[in-house]
Design an enzyme around this catalytic site. Structure first.
Site, PDB file in Angstrom:
ATOM      1  CE  LYS A  48     -90.772 -10.186  25.523  1.00  0.00           C
ATOM      2  NZ  LYS A  48     -91.142 -10.008  26.707  1.00  0.00           N
ATOM      3  CD  GLN A  92     -93.779  -7.892  28.072  1.00  0.00           C
ATOM      4  OE1 GLN A  92     -93.423  -8.698  27.427  1.00  0.00           O
ATOM      5  NE2 GLN A  92     -92.788  -7.020  28.233  1.00  0.00           N
ATOM      6  CG  ASP A 115     -88.929 -12.913  31.618  1.00  0.00           C
ATOM      7  OD1 ASP A 115     -87.886 -13.038  30.882  1.00  0.00           O
ATOM      8  OD2 ASP A 115     -89.534 -12.224  31.626  1.00  0.00           O
TER       9      ASP A 115
END
Length: 276
Positions: A48, A92, A115
């Site tokens: 990322k 994460q 997300d």
């Protein structure tokens, strides 16, 4: 039979995002919270960071020890929420079991939730009020559209019901007028359902679980799974045998995983555009 080229589409998405980032009159920044030292999570975060660098998005990594306190993680997210220079926040996953994942995710401000996992953003997706979706689910839709696969009126089977992949994928495809069967570990006669599917999306975390017996002839097969078996990476689909039967199939590696990171970049951009 055609094998989907994830690298080519990922590069196209990244180039489009890079162009849009250049047009903005402000710098974008992704803040990532990483708890512990899970090797897979470390790899995903590095990917990322590189992707952000490739398109001109700033990146900040905030690390916490495996035995950190819930309150410390929540406090840090609240700080990031208040910082105008932070455009998007990502925690994460997975988190260590002693942490309350739902509380931590819902601490993220919805307008920085890249997300799409907060209750506010996921709720909008579920109600059909937004197309903004978790990166992998959005990637599945992107693959189908880029491959010119008709969705409207098609029968779809989604195997796996996680909040990251299965559920949001089912919502997105339903909104695009597919008839969707959402399957899971308790589904009876799974093979009977999947064999009727024009589009089969698999995300169950079981290596090579879906064999050609589960697949309709000329179906589109999207394999979201990623497993390590005998030192090699493979998906949830028995690729070598299923590819002979499918109209289109995504490989592992080189398929959905490539697109997921690119969709993260696109989501960062979308969050910023929605703030205008």
């Amino acid at each position: 039979m055609a094998v989907f080229d994830g690298k080519a589409l990922a590069m196209l998405i990244k180039s489009q995002v890079a162009e849009e980032v250049k047009k903005l009159n402000k710098k974008l920044k992704l803040a990532v919270i990483l708890v512990g030292q899970n090797p897979a999570s470390e790899l995903y975060v590095r990917n990322k960071e590189k992707a952000c660098s490739d398109v001109g998005i700033d990146f900040e990594l905030i690390r916490f020890a495996e035995i950190c306190k819930q309150a410390d993680v929540v406090k840090k997210i609240k700080e990031l929420n208040r910082k105008p220079e932070v455009s998007a926040i990502l925690v994460q996953l997975p988190l260590p079991k002693h942490l309350n994942e739902r509380e931590i995710i819902d601490t993220i401000s919805p307008d920085k939730d890249v997300d799409c996992l907060t209750q506010a953003n996921f709720g909008k997706l579920a109600l059909g009020l937004s197309d903004f979706a978790p990166c992998t689910a959005a990637g599945v839709l992107e693959i189908l559209k880029a491959s010119q696969i008709a969705i409207q009126g098609k029968r779809v089977a989604v195997v796996g019901r996680s909040a990251l992949v299965g559920l949001p994928t089912a919502h997105l495809l339903t909104k695009n007028n597919a008839t969707v069967a959402l399957c899971h570990s308790k589904t009876q006669k799974l093979k009977k359902i999947t064999k009727k599917a024009d589009i089969l999306v698999v995300a169950i975390g079981k290596p090579k679980f879906i064999t050609k017996k589960y697949v309709k002839k000329h179906a589109v097969v999207i394999d979201v799974g990623i497993n390590k078996v005998d030192g090699k990476i493979c998906g949830d689909v028995d690729f070598e045998k299923v590819k002979k039967k499918a109209h289109l199939i995504t490989p592992v590696p080189g398929g959905v995983g490539q697109i997921t990171v690119s969709m993260l970049l696109k989501n960062i951009l979308l969050l910023n555009l929605e703030k205008k």
